[in-house]
Write an enzyme that holds these catalytic residues in place. Structure first.
Site, PDB file in Angstrom:
ATOM      1  N   ASN A   7     -12.874  74.710 -75.514  1.00  0.00           N
ATOM      2  CA  ASN A   7     -13.038  75.702 -74.449  1.00  0.00           C
ATOM      3  C   ASN A   7     -12.375  76.984 -74.942  1.00  0.00           C
ATOM      4  O   ASN A   7     -11.152  77.118 -74.909  1.00  0.00           O
ATOM      5  CB  ASN A   7     -12.376  75.167 -73.167  1.00  0.00           C
ATOM      6  CG  ASN A   7     -12.632  76.061 -71.957  1.00  0.00           C
ATOM      7  OD1 ASN A   7     -12.996  77.228 -72.096  1.00  0.00           O
ATOM      8  ND2 ASN A   7     -12.429  75.504 -70.776  1.00  0.00           N
ATOM      9  N   ARG A  97     -17.741  74.717 -74.508  1.00  0.00           N
ATOM     10  CA  ARG A  97     -18.119  75.578 -73.377  1.00  0.00           C
ATOM     11  C   ARG A  97     -18.694  76.849 -73.993  1.00  0.00           C
ATOM     12  O   ARG A  97     -18.014  77.539 -74.741  1.00  0.00           O
ATOM     13  CB  ARG A  97     -16.889  75.919 -72.538  1.00  0.00           C
ATOM     14  CG  ARG A  97     -17.180  76.962 -71.472  1.00  0.00           C
ATOM     15  CD  ARG A  97     -15.898  77.421 -70.802  1.00  0.00           C
ATOM     16  NE  ARG A  97     -16.187  78.423 -69.796  1.00  0.00           N
ATOM     17  CZ  ARG A  97     -15.379  79.440 -69.517  1.00  0.00           C
ATOM     18  NH1 ARG A  97     -14.239  79.586 -70.152  1.00  0.00           N
ATOM     19  NH2 ARG A  97     -15.701  80.300 -68.597  1.00  0.00           N
ATOM     20  N   HIS A 185     -19.225  80.729 -64.920  1.00  0.00           N
ATOM     21  CA  HIS A 185     -18.297  79.701 -64.420  1.00  0.00           C
ATOM     22  C   HIS A 185     -19.074  78.491 -63.885  1.00  0.00           C
ATOM     23  O   HIS A 185     -18.574  77.751 -63.038  1.00  0.00           O
ATOM     24  CB  HIS A 185     -17.397  80.225 -63.292  1.00  0.00           C
ATOM     25  CG  HIS A 185     -16.372  81.229 -63.730  1.00  0.00           C
ATOM     26  ND1 HIS A 185     -16.039  82.328 -62.975  1.00  0.00           N
ATOM     27  CD2 HIS A 185     -15.603  81.295 -64.848  1.00  0.00           C
ATOM     28  CE1 HIS A 185     -15.108  83.024 -63.591  1.00  0.00           C
ATOM     29  NE2 HIS A 185     -14.823  82.426 -64.751  1.00  0.00           N
ATOM     30  N   ARG A 246     -10.314  92.326 -64.820  1.00  0.00           N
ATOM     31  CA  ARG A 246     -11.675  92.892 -64.731  1.00  0.00           C
ATOM     32  C   ARG A 246     -11.877  93.532 -63.365  1.00  0.00           C
ATOM     33  O   ARG A 246     -11.434  92.982 -62.347  1.00  0.00           O
ATOM     34  CB  ARG A 246     -12.718  91.782 -64.912  1.00  0.00           C
ATOM     35  CG  ARG A 246     -12.927  91.394 -66.355  1.00  0.00           C
ATOM     36  CD  ARG A 246     -13.859  90.202 -66.462  1.00  0.00           C
ATOM     37  NE  ARG A 246     -13.183  89.100 -67.100  1.00  0.00           N
ATOM     38  CZ  ARG A 246     -13.635  87.851 -67.159  1.00  0.00           C
ATOM     39  NH1 ARG A 246     -14.781  87.547 -66.622  1.00  0.00           N
ATOM     40  NH2 ARG A 246     -12.938  86.930 -67.771  1.00  0.00           N
ATOM     41  N   GLU A 389     -13.161  71.544 -66.175  1.00  0.00           N
ATOM     42  CA  GLU A 389     -14.258  71.992 -67.033  1.00  0.00           C
ATOM     43  C   GLU A 389     -14.366  71.113 -68.281  1.00  0.00           C
ATOM     44  O   GLU A 389     -15.463  70.755 -68.708  1.00  0.00           O
ATOM     45  CB  GLU A 389     -14.048  73.456 -67.428  1.00  0.00           C
ATOM     46  CG  GLU A 389     -14.281  74.430 -66.277  1.00  0.00           C
ATOM     47  CD  GLU A 389     -13.661  75.793 -66.508  1.00  0.00           C
ATOM     48  OE1 GLU A 389     -12.420  75.875 -66.639  1.00  0.00           O
ATOM     49  OE2 GLU A 389     -14.397  76.791 -66.560  1.00  0.00           O
TER      50      GLU A 389
HETATM   51  C1  LIG Z   1     -17.180  83.497 -67.642  1.00  0.00           C
HETATM   52  C2  LIG Z   1     -15.779  83.915 -67.481  1.00  0.00           C
HETATM   53  O1  LIG Z   1     -15.520  84.943 -66.911  1.00  0.00           O
HETATM   54  O2  LIG Z   1     -14.865  83.097 -67.962  1.00  0.00           O
HETATM   55  P1  LIG Z   1     -13.284  83.244 -67.878  1.00  0.00           P
HETATM   56  O3  LIG Z   1     -12.932  83.432 -66.452  1.00  0.00           O
HETATM   57  O4  LIG Z   1     -12.773  81.952 -68.432  1.00  0.00           O
HETATM   58  O5  LIG Z   1     -12.921  84.437 -68.710  1.00  0.00           O
HETATM   59 MG   LIG Z   2     -11.004  79.225 -66.824  1.00  0.00          MG
END
Ligand SMILES: CC(=O)OP(=O)(O)O
Ligand SMILES: [Mg+2]
Ligand SMILES: Nc1ncnc2c1ncn2[C@@H]1O[C@H](COP(=O)(O)OP(=O)(O)O)[C@@H](O)[C@H]1O
Length: 404
Positions: A7, A97, A185, A246, A389
């Site tokens: 992962n 993943r 996700h 983000r 996961e």
């Molecule tokens: C798809 C994604 O945003 O994954 P992560 O939250 O693990 O960065």
């Molecule tokens: Mg995660």
């Protein structure tokens, strides 16, 4: 069957080894035989942590590439205090993943050269994730030759979203070129959907669920009868709710403004929105919810604003999933924040009181794993699921490994 799971995150590499004996899969996730994590904290310092049977080894790696790091990590499977295998050849299959599978993959797939080429092609759409996934696949190729490898896609669970949810309101030709909503996700949303139905003791086919994956990255899914019919992430994992670092959704005209009025390059805008925004962008210090909650206690105003924005955007997103579903039987919380923050769950649920949703405050404060924490008289159930996961990936490997 010994199954190695990978992962990969943008600055971490998690891995574990399951040993599945017997004819059937165990009903609950078994403890992995071995667990390894590498964290790249800074540009030039990586640290590896290996856990085996209560033994924890912490090994500084210094400056090291992902490929080299993976080699060092796999070496601990056959040597020293963390040895669990005589030979790496005992591993039957490896599962990865893979964050972006595009429109092609609706389920886990054995990795062949064309599959690898597709993952490579999709690097442009998930630059923080797919390149890391590919490096993991190539490292295994180098170390273990032709070991069967499986890609389990984060996009697959959302592949049945209706066209109305998948298409952006821009000229339709862009949809035909692949500019569409994919959702992410999915390994977590899919696993937690199944698990929530088990915990509630109801058939999945009859449930309307809103699954909230709240980790560093955050996304919600509207799951109707086990099928994801909408989700907050879109073309990339940047759309949707506010996250640790983000931004989530913002007015696209801000990007147009920056492109016109500033000297910022595409790469700089990308880094700003993915790494310097969200909770971290507002506090200027941290995107970690534990830090935010502590800083609020200490009177930090920016932390309080970041928290209020996070909760508001989360409630707005729950509202939009509710609109897509036309009702909800249960709200499901998972991921680092979803599983561990009673305050986030309480605040969100309080805002949904008008639905007749009532939380059992005492249960909520204990953050019990895999448990319904709504009060008996609540019109909507609230479930905490410990997302697994890695175990979901191992299950897919087991099915494909049997067929090999
Ligand atoms: C798809 C994604 O945003 O994954 P992560 O939250 O693990 O960065
Ligand atoms: Mg995660
Ligand atoms: N006890 C806690 N209280 C609040 N938030 C927590 C707690 N423990 C972990 N978290 C949050 O979980 C986040 C990590 O979530 P996780 O799902 O492990 O992330 P990832 O997206 O990297 O898989 C951390 O950034 C932190 O904000």
């Amino acid at each position: 069957m010994k199954i190695l799971v990978f992962n990969a995150g943008s600055s971490s590499q998690k891995s574990c080894l399951y040993d599945l004996t017997g004819e059937n899969l165990p009903p609950r996730p078994p403890k992995p035989l071995w667990k390894g994590t590498i964290d790249w904290m800074g540009e030039d310092s990586a640290e590896m942590k290996i856990q085996v049977n209560g033994v924890v080894e912490q090994i500084p790696l210094g400056t090291i590439s992902r490929q080299e790091g993976i080699k060092r990590m796999l070496n601990t499977l056959t040597t020293g205090k963390t040895k669990v295998l005589d030979d790496l050849g005992e591993i039957a299959i490896a599962g990865h993943r893979v964050v972006h599978g595009g429109a092609e993959y609706s389920q886990a797939t054995l990795i062949t050269p064309p599959v690898k080429a597709k993952i490579q092609e999709l690097c442009a759409l998930a630059p923080a994730h797919n390149p890391a996934n590919l490096q993991g696949i190539e490292a295994i190729e180098q170390i273990l030759g032709d070991l069967p490898q499986v890609a389990v896609f984060d996009t697959a669970f959302h592949s049945q979203m209706p066209e109305a949810a998948a298409v952006y309101p821009i000229p339709y030709r862009y949809y035909e070129q692949g500019i569409r909503r994919y959702g992410f996700h999915g390994i977590s949303h899919g696993y937690c959907t199944q698990r929530a139905a088990e915990i509630l003791g109801q058939p999945l086919t009859q449930l309307k669920l809103i699954t909230c994956h709240l980790g560093n990255g955050c996304s919600l899914a509207a799951v109707d009868g086990g099928v994801s019919i909408n989700t907050t992430m879109g073309f990339t994992p940047l759309e949707g709710v506010m996250m640790g670092t983000r931004s989530g959704s913002i007015d696209p005209a801000i990007l147009i403004h920056w492109a016109r009025e500033s000297a910022m390059t595409g790469e700089e805008i990308n880094a700003l929105l993915n790494k310097e925004a969200g909770l971290k962008g507002i506090t200027g210090v941290s995107g970690d919810m534990r830090w935010i909650e502590k800083a609020i206690q200490e009177g930090n105003k920016q932390a309080k604003l970041a928290w209020e924005m996070y909760i508001l955007r989360l409630k707005m997103a729950i509202g939009s999933m509710l609109g897509a579903l036309g009702g909800v039987d249960a709200l499901v919380f998972m991921g680092g924040v979803g599983e561990n923050s009673p305050a986030v769950r309480a605040e969100v649920c309080q805002g949904l009181g008008f639905l007749g949703l009532r939380l059992d405050g005492e249960q909520n404060s204990r953050s019990p794993r895999d448990c319904d924490i709504a009060s008996p008289d609540s019109a909507v159930r609230v479930v905490i699921v410990q997302t697994e996961e890695d175990w979901a990936i191992a299950q897919d490997c087991w099915h494909l490994g049997k067929a090999c």
